[in-house]
Design an enzyme around this catalytic site. Sequence first.
Site, PDB file in Angstrom:
ATOM      1  N   THR A 104       0.839  -1.202   0.000  1.00  0.00           N
ATOM      2  CA  THR A 104       0.000   0.000   0.000  1.00  0.00           C
ATOM      3  C   THR A 104       0.877   1.258   0.000  1.00  0.00           C
ATOM      4  OG1 THR A 104      -1.796  -1.045   1.176  1.00  0.00           O
ATOM      5  CG2 THR A 104      -1.537   1.295   1.570  1.00  0.00           C
ATOM      6  N   ARG A 153     -14.190  -7.442  -0.276  1.00  0.00           N
ATOM      7  CA  ARG A 153     -13.408  -7.209   0.959  1.00  0.00           C
ATOM      8  C   ARG A 153     -12.838  -5.779   0.938  1.00  0.00           C
ATOM      9  NH1 ARG A 153      -7.859  -5.616   2.199  1.00  0.00           N
ATOM     10  NH2 ARG A 153      -7.325  -6.467   4.215  1.00  0.00           N
ATOM     11  N   GLY A 185     -10.266  -3.244   3.145  1.00  0.00           N
ATOM     12  CA  GLY A 185      -9.256  -3.238   4.207  1.00  0.00           C
ATOM     13  C   GLY A 185      -9.287  -1.958   5.029  1.00  0.00           C
TER      14      GLY A 185
END
Length: 338
Positions: free
Chosen positions: A203, A231, A233
Amino acid sequence: MKKILFLVVLCCLFINKQLVAQNDNLVIVIHGGAGTWDRALMTADKEKAYKDKLNEALEAGMKVLKEGGTSLQAVETAIKILEDSPLFNAGKGAVFTNEGKNELDASVMDGKTLKAGAVAGVTTIKNPISAAIAVMEKSEHVMMVGQGAEKFAASKGIEIVPSSYFYTEERYQQLKKAQEKEKAAQEDTTGSVEIDRNYKFGTVGAVALDKFGNLAAGTSTGGMTNKRYGRVGDAPIIGAGTYANNEACAVSCTGHGEYFIRWTVARDIAALVEYKKMSVEKAGNEVIMNKMVKVGGEGGCIILDKKGKLSMPFNSEGMYRGYLRSSGEKSVMIYKDK
Ligand code: ASP
């Protein structure tokens, strides 16, 4: 006449005070993720490529700050450079989901106003960080997801690309490898095959301090390789992956998102700074090196306070990271020692 003169002098003194009060300790700190290449696999060429890109992002962010731009603009500029590079797991280099797609998340927060913006699960926005800023500045909301976020971004002139733009062979092979390992682990009855925990996070994030003394933070990601549909995060969750408050500090995180969400890592660090008056170094260590390590939450973060004090703690093997001050002081590192 005397009264007018007195007022003029007073005004001059006030304006002068404002000018003098401007912060000249400009700082930008960035990360390119906690999931670095295993040291044994890192070549000199690869290391140079990563460091060159981090340097480019730092220099571009500092240019914005030196030209009088805001911390938010510096954060966007630096993150866009990292998003446009296939090296990092954000924008162009986003990892693949279990279904073979790229679903991107990003968020941003302004430390002065506590305004925030985020997008999640987007598949066609070239620079999710800019879409997050648009949500913050041009909508009444904080977070938009999926097609709604894409529609909104397009309506605000944010660049839209076909989802195939995010395809990179290297990331696709990482998905295949992760899926093979997952299958082997599921079929294994001896318990000797472990699920691949080496997610290669990657990231990107930035925090900055501008001449007005304001902080901002931003984070952008492709999430985790092999993540399941839908999903989301920690990166787009304010308080988990991103947080900024002039009264405390600015934080951008990277790592195993599920842990960072449950332990509200970014906000936890800011709270320790704000309420316990801990230094950014102490607060970062308390959360990343103590709490997270105890529960198995791998990752790290970058932290910056209003005085320009910064910290870049991580509990993984490495974290692509760097900072640059207006004085010229700079550091770009990947592992603990280099
Ligand atoms: N924190 C990100 C996520 O869980 C992954 C990363 O940091 O690379 O989505």
